[in-house]
Write a protein that holds these residues in place. Sequence first.
Motif, PDB file in Angstrom:
ATOM      1  N   LYS A 158      54.150  43.140  64.001  1.00 54.02           N
ATOM      2  CA  LYS A 158      53.310  42.153  63.326  1.00 54.02           C
ATOM      3  C   LYS A 158      51.828  42.487  63.456  1.00 54.02           C
ATOM      4  O   LYS A 158      51.053  42.277  62.533  1.00 54.02           O
ATOM      5  CB  LYS A 158      53.593  40.755  63.874  1.00 54.02           C
ATOM      6  N   SER A 159      51.431  43.012  64.614  1.00 57.98           N
ATOM      7  CA  SER A 159      50.019  43.332  64.820  1.00 57.98           C
ATOM      8  C   SER A 159      49.568  44.483  63.929  1.00 57.98           C
ATOM      9  O   SER A 159      48.388  44.640  63.664  1.00 57.98           O
ATOM     10  CB  SER A 159      49.771  43.692  66.295  1.00 57.98           C
ATOM     11  N   LYS A 160      50.519  45.306  63.480  1.00 58.55           N
ATOM     12  CA  LYS A 160      50.189  46.448  62.630  1.00 58.55           C
ATOM     13  C   LYS A 160      50.328  46.113  61.143  1.00 58.55           C
ATOM     14  O   LYS A 160      49.988  46.919  60.292  1.00 58.55           O
ATOM     15  CB  LYS A 160      51.077  47.637  62.986  1.00 58.55           C
ATOM     16  N   ALA A 161      50.866  44.954  60.843  1.00 58.21           N
ATOM     17  CA  ALA A 161      51.127  44.597  59.452  1.00 58.21           C
ATOM     18  C   ALA A 161      50.047  43.712  58.852  1.00 58.21           C
ATOM     19  O   ALA A 161      50.171  43.269  57.717  1.00 58.21           O
ATOM     20  CB  ALA A 161      52.478  43.894  59.360  1.00 58.21           C
ATOM     21  N   SER A 162      48.986  43.467  59.591  1.00 56.35           N
ATOM     22  CA  SER A 162      47.990  42.485  59.155  1.00 56.35           C
ATOM     23  C   SER A 162      46.841  43.071  58.354  1.00 56.35           C
ATOM     24  O   SER A 162      45.944  42.344  57.952  1.00 56.35           O
ATOM     25  CB  SER A 162      47.424  41.760  60.384  1.00 56.35           C
ATOM     26  N   PHE A 163      46.841  44.381  58.110  1.00 57.74           N
ATOM     27  CA  PHE A 163      45.692  45.018  57.464  1.00 57.74           C
ATOM     28  C   PHE A 163      46.187  46.209  56.657  1.00 57.74           C
ATOM     29  O   PHE A 163      46.925  47.050  57.165  1.00 57.74           O
ATOM     30  CB  PHE A 163      44.700  45.477  58.533  1.00 57.74           C
ATOM     31  N   THR A 164      45.823  46.293  55.387  1.00 57.36           N
ATOM     32  CA  THR A 164      46.195  47.432  54.561  1.00 57.36           C
ATOM     33  C   THR A 164      44.961  48.280  54.285  1.00 57.36           C
ATOM     34  O   THR A 164      43.865  47.769  54.110  1.00 57.36           O
ATOM     35  CB  THR A 164      46.814  46.975  53.229  1.00 57.36           C
ATOM     36  N   CYS A 165      45.162  49.591  54.240  1.00 54.04           N
ATOM     37  CA  CYS A 165      44.020  50.496  54.122  1.00 54.04           C
ATOM     38  C   CYS A 165      44.514  51.881  53.732  1.00 54.04           C
ATOM     39  O   CYS A 165      45.598  52.312  54.168  1.00 54.04           O
ATOM     40  CB  CYS A 165      43.278  50.556  55.457  1.00 54.04           C
ATOM     41  N   SER A 166      43.739  52.609  52.945  1.00 50.16           N
ATOM     42  CA  SER A 166      44.141  53.962  52.541  1.00 50.16           C
ATOM     43  C   SER A 166      43.599  55.039  53.473  1.00 50.16           C
ATOM     44  O   SER A 166      44.025  56.187  53.402  1.00 50.16           O
ATOM     45  CB  SER A 166      43.673  54.246  51.109  1.00 50.16           C
ATOM     46  N   ASN A 167      42.657  54.670  54.366  1.00 51.91           N
ATOM     47  CA  ASN A 167      42.043  55.630  55.292  1.00 51.91           C
ATOM     48  C   ASN A 167      42.453  55.300  56.719  1.00 51.91           C
ATOM     49  O   ASN A 167      42.046  54.279  57.268  1.00 51.91           O
ATOM     50  CB  ASN A 167      40.520  55.581  55.174  1.00 51.91           C
ATOM     51  N   ILE A 168      43.273  56.172  57.315  1.00 48.86           N
ATOM     52  CA  ILE A 168      43.819  55.901  58.645  1.00 48.86           C
ATOM     53  C   ILE A 168      43.580  57.118  59.533  1.00 48.86           C
ATOM     54  O   ILE A 168      43.936  58.240  59.178  1.00 48.86           O
ATOM     55  CB  ILE A 168      45.320  55.584  58.576  1.00 48.86           C
ATOM     56  N   PHE A 169      42.983  56.885  60.695  1.00 46.04           N
ATOM     57  CA  PHE A 169      42.641  57.959  61.618  1.00 46.04           C
ATOM     58  C   PHE A 169      43.255  57.669  62.984  1.00 46.04           C
ATOM     59  O   PHE A 169      42.878  56.706  63.640  1.00 46.04           O
ATOM     60  CB  PHE A 169      41.119  58.089  61.724  1.00 46.04           C
ATOM     61  N   MET A 170      44.213  58.500  63.396  1.00 48.59           N
ATOM     62  CA  MET A 170      44.914  58.286  64.660  1.00 48.59           C
ATOM     63  C   MET A 170      44.493  59.341  65.668  1.00 48.59           C
ATOM     64  O   MET A 170      44.514  60.537  65.365  1.00 48.59           O
ATOM     65  CB  MET A 170      46.428  58.327  64.451  1.00 48.59           C
ATOM     66  N   THR A 171      44.121  58.911  66.853  1.00 47.01           N
ATOM     67  CA  THR A 171      43.665  59.815  67.902  1.00 47.01           C
ATOM     68  C   THR A 171      44.572  59.719  69.120  1.00 47.01           C
ATOM     69  O   THR A 171      45.223  58.686  69.340  1.00 47.01           O
ATOM     70  CB  THR A 171      42.207  59.497  68.297  1.00 47.01           C
ATOM     71  N   GLU A 189      54.441  55.798  62.382  1.00 46.18           N
ATOM     72  CA  GLU A 189      54.957  55.434  61.069  1.00 46.18           C
ATOM     73  C   GLU A 189      54.598  53.992  60.723  1.00 46.18           C
ATOM     74  O   GLU A 189      54.344  53.666  59.561  1.00 46.18           O
ATOM     75  CB  GLU A 189      56.471  55.636  61.027  1.00 46.18           C
ATOM     76  N   GLN A 190      54.593  53.120  61.742  1.00 46.78           N
ATOM     77  CA  GLN A 190      54.202  51.732  61.500  1.00 46.78           C
ATOM     78  C   GLN A 190      52.772  51.658  60.972  1.00 46.78           C
ATOM     79  O   GLN A 190      52.479  50.946  60.001  1.00 46.78           O
ATOM     80  CB  GLN A 190      54.316  50.924  62.796  1.00 46.78           C
ATOM     81  N   ILE A 191      51.871  52.385  61.634  1.00 45.33           N
ATOM     82  CA  ILE A 191      50.459  52.343  61.225  1.00 45.33           C
ATOM     83  C   ILE A 191      50.270  53.059  59.893  1.00 45.33           C
ATOM     84  O   ILE A 191      49.522  52.586  59.030  1.00 45.33           O
ATOM     85  CB  ILE A 191      49.581  52.952  62.334  1.00 45.33           C
ATOM     86  N   LYS A 192      50.958  54.168  59.708  1.00 47.64           N
ATOM     87  CA  LYS A 192      50.896  54.874  58.424  1.00 47.64           C
ATOM     88  C   LYS A 192      51.330  53.954  57.284  1.00 47.64           C
ATOM     89  O   LYS A 192      50.833  54.062  56.152  1.00 47.64           O
ATOM     90  CB  LYS A 192      51.788  56.110  58.488  1.00 47.64           C
ATOM     91  N   GLY A 193      52.230  53.025  57.585  1.00 45.36           N
ATOM     92  CA  GLY A 193      52.710  52.088  56.579  1.00 45.36           C
ATOM     93  C   GLY A 193      51.640  51.179  56.022  1.00 45.36           C
ATOM     94  O   GLY A 193      51.815  50.569  54.957  1.00 45.36           O
ATOM     95  N   ARG A 194      50.483  51.087  56.709  1.00 42.06           N
ATOM     96  CA  ARG A 194      49.392  50.247  56.197  1.00 42.06           C
ATOM     97  C   ARG A 194      48.803  50.814  54.913  1.00 42.06           C
ATOM     98  O   ARG A 194      48.053  50.134  54.223  1.00 42.06           O
ATOM     99  CB  ARG A 194      48.279  50.129  57.247  1.00 42.06           C
ATOM    100  N   ALA A 195      49.152  52.082  54.599  1.00 34.91           N
ATOM    101  CA  ALA A 195      48.615  52.715  53.385  1.00 34.91           C
ATOM    102  C   ALA A 195      49.605  52.685  52.221  1.00 34.91           C
ATOM    103  O   ALA A 195      49.294  53.167  51.139  1.00 34.91           O
ATOM    104  CB  ALA A 195      48.224  54.156  53.687  1.00 34.91           C
ATOM    105  N   ARG A 196      50.776  52.125  52.439  1.00 36.41           N
ATOM    106  CA  ARG A 196      51.801  52.169  51.387  1.00 36.41           C
ATOM    107  C   ARG A 196      51.404  51.386  50.147  1.00 36.41           C
ATOM    108  O   ARG A 196      51.910  51.649  49.056  1.00 36.41           O
ATOM    109  CB  ARG A 196      53.131  51.631  51.936  1.00 36.41           C
ATOM    110  N   ALA A 197      50.514  50.422  50.285  1.00 32.83           N
ATOM    111  CA  ALA A 197      50.111  49.613  49.134  1.00 32.83           C
ATOM    112  C   ALA A 197      49.110  50.347  48.253  1.00 32.83           C
ATOM    113  O   ALA A 197      48.771  49.873  47.166  1.00 32.83           O
ATOM    114  CB  ALA A 197      49.519  48.288  49.604  1.00 32.83           C
TER     115      ALA A 197
END
Length: 317
Positions: A158-171, A189-197
């Motif tokens: 749920k904490s990862k589903a609250s924001f959609t964005c096309s630019n994602i940077f994971m460190t 994959e959960q965080i990458k899913g924020r760009a699916r929209a």
Amino acid sequence: MDRNLFRNFLKRSKSRRVRSIQEWAEDVVIIPTGPYAGRKFKLSRQPFAQLLYREFSNPHWHEYAITGPTQTGKSFLGFALPVVWTLCEKKEDAIIAGPTMEILADKFKRDIVPIMESSGYGHLIPRKGGGSKGGTPTRIDLTNGSVLKLMSFEGGDKSKASFTCSNIFMTEVDGAKVSTTSDEANPLEQIKGRARATERAERFILYECTVSHEEGHIWQLTQHKGSAARIVLQCPACSEYVTPERDNLKGWDQAKNEIQAEEMTHWHCPKCDAPWTEQQRKDANATSTIVHRGQEIDKEGRITGQLPETRICRFRW
């Protein structure tokens, strides 16, 4: 209609040209710390950086898995600069993700803010609200309208589903543990899913980490899921394009002390085994290029073969 008013209207109605990350970095960025502090950023100082930033502008790729040795500017080149470019030049929202919120807050304070301040974007940092007074913010609203969202690998679905964005940077992606309770299982994959929209062509997703072990996320991404790209250098002796690895650094094991090791150690060509002088090594790096899985390069530097059928660019130096 007043002619001057009309000209002003036309001028303001034109869309703003967004510079590529290469153009922007060399036009704008002032290095905030280290031996080059206060000087303009130049990709040529580290030849591999020119190759990486060229790949950033290749529309074939939508994701980038980046790894390299420690203390070689990996976080600066492969995380902080792309984040600042997205927020300040593209003026788009961005997500940064990492093992914990504390690590991300520290990344913002120590890596991102200094670049913004030294490069003329200090006025965009909010004076109130999240990110303005330290602490551990979850969202930072810049004064140009772009938003930086912080997401921990530790958080639930749920904490990862609250924001959609096309630019994602994971460190520090090897700090992401595979969940045994989530249906999605992998935090990356959960965080990458924020760009699916968003449209696939608009996505810019980046994974950055030093290799910790072969089962780690970054090694799996760079070895099995990505383009398996390699940097190739032309040997001054045989003219073949080669990729020297650790086994090609020779001579140090015969030395009796550090000074002898410095004098006796040389890179050797993986093809003909010829030793390279330090100047030859520098020259070879300055004219290096990159080939991906399934591609070949001849002595004239001609690359043949198509880019592999993957959207993940593997970049390792």
